[in-house]
Design an enzyme around this catalytic site. Sequence first.
Site, PDB file in Angstrom:
ATOM      1  CB  SER A 171       1.871   8.578 -54.430  1.00  0.00           C
ATOM      2  OG  SER A 171       3.049   8.562 -55.223  1.00  0.00           O
ATOM      3  CE  LYS A 172      -3.470  11.688 -59.127  1.00  0.00           C
ATOM      4  NZ  LYS A 172      -3.707  12.070 -57.725  1.00  0.00           N
TER       5      LYS A 172
END
Length: 498
Positions: free
Chosen positions: A254-255
């Site tokens: 994820s980010k």
Amino acid sequence: MEVRVRYAPSPTGNQHIGGVRTALINYLFARSTGGKFILRLEDTDRTRYSEEYVRNLYDTFKWLGFYWDEGPDVGGPVGPYIQSERFDLYRKYAEQLVQMDKAYYCFCDEDRLQKLREEQQASKTGEQGYDRHCRSLSPQEVKEKLEQKSGYVIRLKIPLEGTTVFHDSLLGRIEWKNSDISPDPVLLKSDGFPTYHLANVVDDHLMGITHVMRAQEWIPSAPLHKIMYDAFGWEQPELCHLPMVLGQDGHKLSKRHGATSLNEFRKAGYLPEALINYVAQLGCSYEDGRDLYTLDELERLFKIEKLNKAPAVFDYQKLEWFNGQYIRQKQDAELAQLVRPFLIDAGLRKESDPDADALELKAMVLVKERLKLLSEAPAMMAYLYRKPQLPEAKEFLPKKLDLAATIAMLQRDLLLVDTIDFSDILKAEEAFKEYSVREGVKLGDLLMPLRVAVTGARVSPPLFESIGILGTAEIKERIQASIEWLSKALEQSESPEA
Ligand code: GLU
Ligand code: ZN
């Protein structure tokens, strides 16, 4: 039988690395088997849909350089390839399931469903989802409700007992208790829109999809789809759920871990070749255990059996290393074109600037070996476009030399560069060496302050080549400026109030 696979994104966000990976594996499988790779837009979720995401999808894959054989923009024999253009079909097939007693009309309104949810929560029996209230309506009741024009959805009849079994090429046989499948999922919504399940199954069938390769998060949909295929009497495509991609900490990528959208990777200066090469190797190996493959080679070497079951870990450093490798493989002219937008963005040059073009063509040899990301080019090359911002005096000092001695070295440099021809780097180096021997000064003492004067930093691209590019006149100005800069520092350090 010809292999037909598809990438079926929902345009509800920009393309990210997970989607690209799914697309790439599908593409490689198609190419390696002489099959077809299809793009289908699953745009039934109109609330999260945006035209911009569709553009981003096309842009991304044009940039990456692998593309579908059939799709909304390139056409093909089983279009339209956009689900919102196929709505009539889905209704037809949903009604067909009702006729076959595999699905049913549900007239429950939002109020009733809301109440049901509240009751379920309060009762704490753990029961969840639709209570199958309308599954047992008599044909007469259904007819009356339809005549009253009551709104309805169409729900799939999940068998009340037993198990659903399907096969996954990677994970093998998977068994799913029917009681664990959501009770009677909606296939057609009250506004006539299909749900993902209906549209996905109908389209995979009508588009002749032979293999469904998608992320593992879709496994829970598979038993439900199997029930639909069986209901229609269609054969389910071969399933292959791809291992997850995790960050270094073992959580889903994820980010938090770094760039995930392709826009970000692009802006950071990754090359499509590097991304493709790295992503293709996420959880998949290729014949000869090399590191770098061309797309052509990947297309030839891909084998479904070489996919790992275990999750893959995304290693940003490795990707960066790959990127550097691909940068080194570039011809100077191509690399110059690739870094140009970054230099323009950084304000180092204008869009059209023949002098800058010429400068960059010469400068590529200086940076090619050192760049890992194209976005590093502006900082690395800024001194070629303008005089460097001079750092603190102590940055100029070679080991064991003080400020006055360093200034003296720069004065020697100033005289020396005038006598040297920098068009021949080896000769120029030789000349410096001879001078240092003759004069009894250390070569490093001559070169360190010179480097800082020319580039603004102690670590920089090769010095002599840089001087060759910038020209003696410019270099003398820079040395002069540094001498003044250091002299001022010297004065200050000697003045009593300092
Ligand atoms: N539209 C789904 C997605 O966004 C497709 C899933 C599938 O491949 O079946 O990923
Ligand atoms: Zn109902």
